[in-house]
Design a protein around this motif. Structure first.
Motif, PDB file in Angstrom:
ATOM      1  N   GLN A  81      30.910  -1.161   5.293  1.00 15.58           N
ATOM      2  CA  GLN A  81      31.093  -0.303   6.506  1.00 15.58           C
ATOM      3  C   GLN A  81      31.013  -0.862   7.867  1.00 15.58           C
ATOM      4  O   GLN A  81      31.542   0.173   8.628  1.00 15.58           O
ATOM      5  CB  GLN A  81      29.994   0.702   6.125  1.00 15.58           C
ATOM      6  N   GLN A  82      30.503  -1.532   8.270  1.00  6.88           N
ATOM      7  CA  GLN A  82      30.336  -1.928   9.768  1.00  6.88           C
ATOM      8  C   GLN A  82      31.659  -2.579   9.966  1.00  6.88           C
ATOM      9  O   GLN A  82      32.653  -2.652  10.877  1.00  6.88           O
ATOM     10  CB  GLN A  82      28.910  -3.120   9.255  1.00  6.88           C
ATOM     11  N   LEU A  83      32.343  -3.637   9.221  1.00  4.26           N
ATOM     12  CA  LEU A  83      33.485  -3.952   9.291  1.00  4.26           C
ATOM     13  C   LEU A  83      34.817  -3.450   9.124  1.00  4.26           C
ATOM     14  O   LEU A  83      35.775  -3.676   9.011  1.00  4.26           O
ATOM     15  CB  LEU A  83      33.497  -5.275   8.681  1.00  4.26           C
ATOM     16  N   SER A  84      34.489  -1.953   8.999  1.00  8.79           N
ATOM     17  CA  SER A  84      35.466  -0.903   8.464  1.00  8.79           C
ATOM     18  C   SER A  84      36.260  -1.224   7.236  1.00  8.79           C
ATOM     19  O   SER A  84      37.763  -1.165   7.583  1.00  8.79           O
ATOM     20  CB  SER A  84      36.395  -0.651   9.591  1.00  8.79           C
ATOM     21  N   LEU A  85      35.609  -2.363   6.629  1.00  9.01           N
ATOM     22  CA  LEU A  85      36.945  -2.585   5.220  1.00  9.01           C
ATOM     23  C   LEU A  85      37.065  -2.037   3.894  1.00  9.01           C
ATOM     24  O   LEU A  85      36.082  -0.931   4.042  1.00  9.01           O
ATOM     25  CB  LEU A  85      36.032  -4.330   4.983  1.00  9.01           C
ATOM     26  N   PRO A  86      37.856  -1.873   3.499  1.00  4.97           N
ATOM     27  CA  PRO A  86      38.686  -0.274   2.277  1.00  4.97           C
ATOM     28  C   PRO A  86      37.567  -0.595   1.143  1.00  4.97           C
ATOM     29  O   PRO A  86      37.952  -2.167   0.763  1.00  4.97           O
ATOM     30  CB  PRO A  86      39.597  -0.655   2.318  1.00  4.97           C
ATOM     31  N   TYR A  87      36.725  -0.826   0.456  1.00  2.94           N
ATOM     32  CA  TYR A  87      36.419  -0.438  -0.605  1.00  2.94           C
ATOM     33  C   TYR A  87      36.024   0.225  -1.266  1.00  2.94           C
ATOM     34  O   TYR A  87      36.017   1.710  -1.300  1.00  2.94           O
ATOM     35  CB  TYR A  87      35.235  -1.258   0.486  1.00  2.94           C
ATOM     36  N   VAL A  88      35.672  -0.744  -2.870  1.00  2.00           N
ATOM     37  CA  VAL A  88      35.187   0.830  -3.687  1.00  2.00           C
ATOM     38  C   VAL A  88      33.731   0.404  -4.271  1.00  2.00           C
ATOM     39  O   VAL A  88      33.972  -0.953  -4.575  1.00  2.00           O
ATOM     40  CB  VAL A  88      36.296   1.278  -4.234  1.00  2.00           C
ATOM     41  N   ILE A  89      32.845   1.158  -5.393  1.00  2.00           N
ATOM     42  CA  ILE A  89      31.644   0.589  -5.975  1.00  2.00           C
ATOM     43  C   ILE A  89      31.968   0.225  -7.068  1.00  2.00           C
ATOM     44  O   ILE A  89      32.514   1.783  -7.720  1.00  2.00           O
ATOM     45  CB  ILE A  89      31.255   1.424  -5.351  1.00  2.00           C
ATOM     46  N   ILE A  90      31.953  -0.435  -7.746  1.00  2.00           N
ATOM     47  CA  ILE A  90      31.716  -0.251  -9.264  1.00  2.00           C
ATOM     48  C   ILE A  90      30.349  -0.320  -9.737  1.00  2.00           C
ATOM     49  O   ILE A  90      29.713  -0.979  -9.461  1.00  2.00           O
ATOM     50  CB  ILE A  90      32.700  -1.635  -9.642  1.00  2.00           C
ATOM     51  N   SER A  91      30.307   0.489 -11.155  1.00  2.00           N
ATOM     52  CA  SER A  91      29.007   0.242 -11.529  1.00  2.00           C
ATOM     53  C   SER A  91      29.231   0.495 -13.048  1.00  2.00           C
ATOM     54  O   SER A  91      30.901   0.855 -13.570  1.00  2.00           O
ATOM     55  CB  SER A  91      28.222   1.091 -10.956  1.00  2.00           C
ATOM     56  N   GLY A  92      28.933   0.331 -14.226  1.00  2.00           N
ATOM     57  CA  GLY A  92      28.455   0.247 -15.503  1.00  2.00           C
ATOM     58  C   GLY A  92      28.713  -0.889 -16.016  1.00  2.00           C
ATOM     59  O   GLY A  92      29.019  -1.939 -15.519  1.00  2.00           O
ATOM     60  N   ILE A  93      28.786  -0.900 -17.330  1.00  2.00           N
ATOM     61  CA  ILE A  93      28.319  -1.573 -18.225  1.00  2.00           C
ATOM     62  C   ILE A  93      30.058  -1.696 -19.074  1.00  2.00           C
ATOM     63  O   ILE A  93      30.214  -0.711 -19.261  1.00  2.00           O
ATOM     64  CB  ILE A  93      27.790  -1.240 -19.525  1.00  2.00           C
ATOM     65  N   GLY A  94      30.016  -3.156 -19.770  1.00  2.00           N
ATOM     66  CA  GLY A  94      30.904  -3.491 -20.313  1.00  2.00           C
ATOM     67  C   GLY A  94      32.305  -2.709 -19.394  1.00  2.00           C
ATOM     68  O   GLY A  94      32.542  -3.277 -18.904  1.00  2.00           O
ATOM     69  N   GLY A  95      32.999  -2.824 -20.122  1.00  2.00           N
ATOM     70  CA  GLY A  95      34.828  -2.106 -20.369  1.00  2.00           C
ATOM     71  C   GLY A  95      34.912  -1.129 -18.969  1.00  2.00           C
ATOM     72  O   GLY A  95      36.175  -0.946 -18.298  1.00  2.00           O
ATOM     73  N   ILE A  96      33.667  -0.383 -18.978  1.00  2.00           N
ATOM     74  CA  ILE A  96      34.031   0.846 -17.748  1.00  2.00           C
ATOM     75  C   ILE A  96      33.947  -0.083 -16.207  1.00  2.00           C
ATOM     76  O   ILE A  96      34.978   0.475 -15.533  1.00  2.00           O
ATOM     77  CB  ILE A  96      32.462   1.389 -17.701  1.00  2.00           C
ATOM     78  N   ARG A  97      33.381  -0.482 -15.841  1.00  2.00           N
ATOM     79  CA  ARG A  97      33.677  -1.241 -14.835  1.00  2.00           C
ATOM     80  C   ARG A  97      35.242  -1.662 -14.791  1.00  2.00           C
ATOM     81  O   ARG A  97      35.685  -2.082 -13.670  1.00  2.00           O
ATOM     82  CB  ARG A  97      32.916  -2.768 -14.703  1.00  2.00           C
ATOM     83  N   LEU A  98      36.454  -2.734 -15.502  1.00  2.00           N
ATOM     84  CA  LEU A  98      37.418  -2.723 -15.580  1.00  2.00           C
ATOM     85  C   LEU A  98      38.360  -1.906 -15.439  1.00  2.00           C
ATOM     86  O   LEU A  98      38.824  -1.771 -14.883  1.00  2.00           O
ATOM     87  CB  LEU A  98      37.747  -3.182 -16.753  1.00  2.00           C
ATOM     88  N   ASN A  99      37.862  -0.252 -16.234  1.00  2.00           N
ATOM     89  CA  ASN A  99      38.988   0.708 -16.167  1.00  2.00           C
ATOM     90  C   ASN A  99      38.508   1.242 -15.010  1.00  2.00           C
ATOM     91  O   ASN A  99      39.232   2.013 -13.901  1.00  2.00           O
ATOM     92  CB  ASN A  99      38.138   1.196 -17.587  1.00  2.00           C
ATOM     93  N   CYS A 100      37.043   1.162 -14.215  1.00  2.00           N
ATOM     94  CA  CYS A 100      36.670   1.875 -13.179  1.00  2.00           C
ATOM     95  C   CYS A 100      37.813   1.010 -12.035  1.00  2.00           C
ATOM     96  O   CYS A 100      37.859   2.032 -10.749  1.00  2.00           O
ATOM     97  CB  CYS A 100      35.256   1.962 -12.815  1.00  2.00           C
ATOM     98  N   ALA A 101      38.000   0.036 -12.288  1.00  2.00           N
ATOM     99  CA  ALA A 101      38.206  -0.434 -11.182  1.00  2.00           C
ATOM    100  C   ALA A 101      39.861  -0.424 -11.466  1.00  2.00           C
ATOM    101  O   ALA A 101      40.095  -0.149  -9.932  1.00  2.00           O
ATOM    102  CB  ALA A 101      38.084  -2.000 -11.234  1.00  2.00           C
ATOM    103  N   SER A 102      40.324  -0.471 -12.422  1.00  2.00           N
ATOM    104  CA  SER A 102      41.641  -0.780 -12.521  1.00  2.00           C
ATOM    105  C   SER A 102      41.978   0.830 -12.058  1.00  2.00           C
ATOM    106  O   SER A 102      43.316   1.879 -11.284  1.00  2.00           O
ATOM    107  CB  SER A 102      42.303  -0.435 -14.078  1.00  2.00           C
ATOM    108  N   PHE A 103      41.589   1.846 -12.198  1.00  2.00           N
ATOM    109  CA  PHE A 103      41.494   3.262 -11.691  1.00  2.00           C
ATOM    110  C   PHE A 103      41.920   3.289  -9.798  1.00  2.00           C
ATOM    111  O   PHE A 103      42.827   3.936 -10.133  1.00  2.00           O
ATOM    112  CB  PHE A 103      40.469   4.432 -12.136  1.00  2.00           C
ATOM    113  N   PHE A 104      40.230   2.903 -10.011  1.00  2.00           N
ATOM    114  CA  PHE A 104      40.814   2.660  -7.808  1.00  2.00           C
ATOM    115  C   PHE A 104      42.306   2.219  -7.422  1.00  2.00           C
ATOM    116  O   PHE A 104      43.081   2.316  -7.052  1.00  2.00           O
ATOM    117  CB  PHE A 104      39.665   1.947  -7.478  1.00  2.00           C
TER     118      PHE A 104
END
Length: 177
Positions: free
Chosen positions: A141-164
């Motif tokens: 946030q301080q560096l104003s970088l574009p980010y998303v937060i990923i959480s969850g177990i197993g394939g949930i992380r991959l699917n969430c990252a892919s969604f973004f």
């Protein structure tokens, strides 16, 4: 135009697994964590200079391989070294800060430490990951970088990252398997 994604976060938060999965899904290039090879090759307790070397080494590796077209997924960048320099030695590094300004990733994926701790000889903070997660978040946030937060177990992380990725960079959907 290539897409550069940096996966970052505290220890044992699934970064390497997610990097591997994303590079496979998007037929991209995965840039491994430089620190693992570096720390494996030294035969002393790491120093502040070692952390700077790791950050610069990761920066150079990420930058060199960014020439490809398509998706590049980096397992960390200089930001991790900035945090470790301050955590372990209470020192700021202008060299690492300069690298982080030049990194220019399109997206940072910050991995939540909600996975079970996996022991590893290079890992040091099994009980401090939530605090470190907040440090990563504050720095992004301080560096104003574009980010998303990923959480969850197993394939949930991959699917969430892919969604973004698919929604923020629709032109790269064509790479997805």
């Amino acid at each position: 135009m290539p897409l550069k994604i940096v996966v970052t976060g505290p220890e044992s938060s699934g970064k390497t697994t997610l990097c591997t999965q994303l590079s496979e899904r998007y037929k991209g290039t995965m840039i491994p964590e430089f620190a693992r090879a570096y720390l494996h090759d030294i035969n002393h307790a790491y120093t502040f200079q070692d952390i700077e070397n790791i950050g610069v080494g990761q920066f150079e590796r990420n930058r060199k391989d960014f020439q490809n077209k398509g998706v590049m997924v980096c397992d960390t960048d200089a930001i991790s070294s900035i945090i470790w320099a301050e955590e372990k030695f209470s020192k700021k590094s202008p060299i690492l800060e300069n690298c982080s300004r030049k990194e220019a990733a399109n997206l940072y994926i910050l991995c939540s430490p909600d996975l079970l701790w996996q022991s590893d000889p290079l890992r040091e903070n099994p009980l401090d990951r939530d605090r470190l997660f907040k440090i990563y978040l504050n720095l992004l946030q301080q560096l104003s970088l574009p980010y998303v937060i990923i959480s969850g177990i197993g394939g949930i992380r991959l699917n969430c990252a892919s969604f973004f990725i698919n929604n923020l960079f629709p032109e790269f959907r064509k790479f997805a398997i």
